[in-house]
Design a protein around this motif. Structure first.
Motif, PDB file in Angstrom:
ATOM      1  N   ALA A   1      -2.556  -3.678  -9.809  1.00 13.29           N
ATOM      2  CA  ALA A   1      -2.462  -4.623  -8.809  1.00 13.29           C
ATOM      3  C   ALA A   1      -2.685  -5.706  -9.633  1.00 13.29           C
ATOM      4  N   ILE A   2      -2.707  -7.108  -9.624  1.00 13.67           N
ATOM      5  CA  ILE A   2      -2.779  -8.223 -10.316  1.00 13.67           C
ATOM      6  C   ILE A   2      -4.249  -8.559  -9.385  1.00 13.67           C
ATOM      7  N   ASP A   3      -4.471  -8.627  -7.896  1.00 13.98           N
ATOM      8  CA  ASP A   3      -5.923  -9.007  -8.111  1.00 13.98           C
ATOM      9  C   ASP A   3      -7.403  -8.448  -7.708  1.00 13.98           C
ATOM     10  N   LYS A   4      -6.593  -7.163  -8.073  1.00  6.38           N
ATOM     11  CA  LYS A   4      -8.073  -6.114  -8.437  1.00  6.38           C
ATOM     12  C   LYS A   4      -7.752  -5.945 -10.112  1.00  6.38           C
ATOM     13  N   MET A   5      -7.063  -7.109 -10.848  1.00  5.37           N
ATOM     14  CA  MET A   5      -7.367  -7.028 -12.315  1.00  5.37           C
ATOM     15  C   MET A   5      -8.653  -8.099 -12.761  1.00  5.37           C
ATOM     16  N   THR A   6      -8.337  -9.041 -11.435  1.00  2.77           N
ATOM     17  CA  THR A   6      -8.075 -10.599 -11.546  1.00  2.77           C
ATOM     18  C   THR A   6     -10.423 -10.651 -11.462  1.00  2.77           C
TER      19      THR A   6
ATOM     20  N   MET B   1     -11.302   9.716 -13.588  1.00  6.53           N
ATOM     21  CA  MET B   1     -11.170   9.455 -14.726  1.00  6.53           C
ATOM     22  C   MET B   1     -11.058   8.223 -15.081  1.00  6.53           C
ATOM     23  N   THR B   2     -11.040   8.199 -16.563  1.00  6.12           N
ATOM     24  CA  THR B   2     -12.428   7.295 -17.109  1.00  6.12           C
ATOM     25  C   THR B   2     -11.154   7.019 -18.027  1.00  6.12           C
ATOM     26  N   VAL B   3     -10.442   5.678 -17.574  1.00  4.22           N
ATOM     27  CA  VAL B   3      -9.269   4.633 -18.784  1.00  4.22           C
ATOM     28  C   VAL B   3      -9.909   3.581 -19.426  1.00  4.22           C
ATOM     29  N   THR B   4      -9.236   3.171 -20.950  1.00  4.11           N
ATOM     30  CA  THR B   4     -10.584   2.366 -21.359  1.00  4.11           C
ATOM     31  C   THR B   4      -9.406   1.505 -21.680  1.00  4.11           C
ATOM     32  N   ALA B   5     -10.030   0.289 -22.099  1.00  2.00           N
ATOM     33  CA  ALA B   5      -8.235  -0.314 -22.395  1.00  2.00           C
ATOM     34  C   ALA B   5      -9.049  -1.556 -23.497  1.00  2.00           C
ATOM     35  N   ALA B   6      -7.775  -1.591 -24.322  1.00  3.56           N
ATOM     36  CA  ALA B   6      -8.328  -2.282 -25.484  1.00  3.56           C
ATOM     37  C   ALA B   6      -7.762  -2.951 -25.660  1.00  3.56           C
TER      38      ALA B   6
ATOM     39  N   THR C   1     -14.047   4.294 -14.938  1.00  6.78           N
ATOM     40  CA  THR C   1     -13.643   5.381 -14.914  1.00  6.78           C
ATOM     41  C   THR C   1     -13.995   5.339 -13.115  1.00  6.78           C
ATOM     42  N   ALA C   2     -12.494   5.869 -11.894  1.00  8.64           N
ATOM     43  CA  ALA C   2     -12.525   6.506 -11.611  1.00  8.64           C
ATOM     44  C   ALA C   2     -12.951   7.462 -11.093  1.00  8.64           C
ATOM     45  N   THR C   3     -13.529   7.591  -9.768  1.00  6.20           N
ATOM     46  CA  THR C   3     -14.008   8.997  -9.157  1.00  6.20           C
ATOM     47  C   THR C   3     -13.232   9.772  -8.286  1.00  6.20           C
TER      48      THR C   3
ATOM     49  N   ILE D   1      -5.607   7.370 -11.068  1.00  2.00           N
ATOM     50  CA  ILE D   1      -5.251   6.143 -12.818  1.00  2.00           C
ATOM     51  C   ILE D   1      -5.271   4.766 -12.189  1.00  2.00           C
ATOM     52  N   LYS D   2      -4.184   4.754 -11.648  1.00  5.31           N
ATOM     53  CA  LYS D   2      -4.323   3.190 -11.418  1.00  5.31           C
ATOM     54  C   LYS D   2      -5.451   2.251 -10.679  1.00  5.31           C
ATOM     55  N   ILE D   3      -6.057   3.122 -10.061  1.00  8.13           N
ATOM     56  CA  ILE D   3      -7.490   2.577 -10.029  1.00  8.13           C
ATOM     57  C   ILE D   3      -8.233   2.224 -11.362  1.00  8.13           C
ATOM     58  N   ALA D   4      -8.606   4.084 -11.824  1.00 11.68           N
ATOM     59  CA  ALA D   4      -9.394   3.168 -13.293  1.00 11.68           C
ATOM     60  C   ALA D   4      -8.502   2.007 -14.409  1.00 11.68           C
ATOM     61  N   ASN D   5      -7.475   2.324 -14.159  1.00 13.28           N
ATOM     62  CA  ASN D   5      -6.021   0.819 -15.010  1.00 13.28           C
ATOM     63  C   ASN D   5      -6.467  -0.430 -14.400  1.00 13.28           C
ATOM     64  N   GLU D   6      -6.956  -0.986 -13.308  1.00 13.71           N
ATOM     65  CA  GLU D   6      -7.200  -2.425 -12.796  1.00 13.71           C
ATOM     66  C   GLU D   6      -8.386  -2.654 -12.901  1.00 13.71           C
ATOM     67  N   GLY D   7      -9.827  -1.442 -12.945  1.00 18.77           N
ATOM     68  CA  GLY D   7     -10.946  -1.318 -13.323  1.00 18.77           C
ATOM     69  C   GLY D   7     -11.355  -2.139 -14.950  1.00 18.77           C
ATOM     70  N   ALA D   8     -10.013  -1.110 -15.616  1.00 16.18           N
ATOM     71  CA  ALA D   8     -10.637  -1.476 -17.508  1.00 16.18           C
ATOM     72  C   ALA D   8     -10.126  -3.017 -17.380  1.00 16.18           C
ATOM     73  N   ILE D   9      -9.454  -3.083 -17.426  1.00 13.24           N
ATOM     74  CA  ILE D   9      -8.407  -4.388 -17.075  1.00 13.24           C
ATOM     75  C   ILE D   9      -9.239  -5.147 -16.922  1.00 13.24           C
ATOM     76  N   HIS D  10      -9.153  -5.856 -15.515  1.00  7.27           N
ATOM     77  CA  HIS D  10     -10.570  -5.852 -15.025  1.00  7.27           C
ATOM     78  C   HIS D  10     -12.311  -6.754 -15.433  1.00  7.27           C
ATOM     79  N   GLU D  11     -12.935  -5.708 -16.207  1.00  2.00           N
ATOM     80  CA  GLU D  11     -14.024  -5.413 -16.745  1.00  2.00           C
ATOM     81  C   GLU D  11     -13.762  -6.359 -18.432  1.00  2.00           C
ATOM     82  N   ASN D  12     -12.046  -5.972 -18.783  1.00  2.00           N
ATOM     83  CA  ASN D  12     -11.667  -6.602 -19.589  1.00  2.00           C
ATOM     84  C   ASN D  12     -11.868  -8.132 -19.961  1.00  2.00           C
TER      85      ASN D  12
END
Length: 185
Positions: free
Chosen positions: A21-26, A109-114, A138-140, A151-162
């Motif tokens: 979701a765009i708003d979760k990555m923003t 679940m930990t997703v790492t965005a590079a 990491t989404a727990t 996984i979706k939550i972890a994706n959003e969080g990894a991009i947000h942090e990036n």
């Protein structure tokens, strides 16, 4: 026990993977700590975003180029770095999603965005900043009992942090005196 298994199986089968979701990555204005770089303030345009992948609803959530670009634009706007005039901005930013490392399964679940970011001075095409930023999130199980949602939550969080990390880096960027003097003319 049979009913619990049936309910969980039904919930898993009814769900489909959805894109991040765009708003979760923003990155919202209050979530980055530095003031905007005076030289970059309202002077950056996103030139390209690449490397993202569309989500297959039958598989696992991914981050697409369009969603990533919209989240990056809104984040830069919130950080007062995005140019309102587009083509007349002094700088362009390219973002290339190199990898989105996702686990196959797990409770946490930990997703790492590079992502490789490149900031270029528009007038001279001189690269002022180029760096690969890698951020995990990491989404727990407490975030969601359903794996594809974690996984979706972890994706959003990894991009947000990036995105938050690149904003911090851009705000700390010290442009050379050569670049500053060229911008004065």
């Amino acid at each position: 026990m049979y009913k619990v298994v049936l309910v969980l199986t039904s919930a898993l089968l009814a769900g489909c993977a959805s894109p991040a979701a765009i708003d979760k990555m923003t990155v919202k204005p209050a979530t980055h700590s530095s003031l905007p770089n005076a030289q970059l303030k309202e002077n950056v345009t996103i030139q390209s975003v690449s490397g993202g992948k569309s989500t297959n609803p039958l598989w696992v959530s991914k981050v697409g180029n369009d969603g990533f670009k919209l989240a990056l634009e809104e984040s830069l706007r919130n950080a007062m770095l995005l140019s309102n005039s587009g083509q007349s901005s002094k700088y362009t930013l390219d973002a290339k999603l190199l990898s989105l490392d996702q686990p196959v399964a797990g409770l946490d679940m930990t997703v790492t965005a590079a992502v490789e970011y490149t900031l270029t001075e528009r007038a001279t095409q001189k690269v002022l900043y180029s760096k690969i930023i890698s951020t995990p999130y990491t989404a727990t199980f407490s975030d969601s009992a359903i794996g594809f949602i974690r996984i979706k939550i972890a994706n959003e969080g990894a991009i947000h942090e990036n995105i938050r990390s690149v904003i911090e880096a851009l705000n700390q960027l010290k442009l050379s005196s050569d670049t500053i003097s060229m911008l004065a003319y």
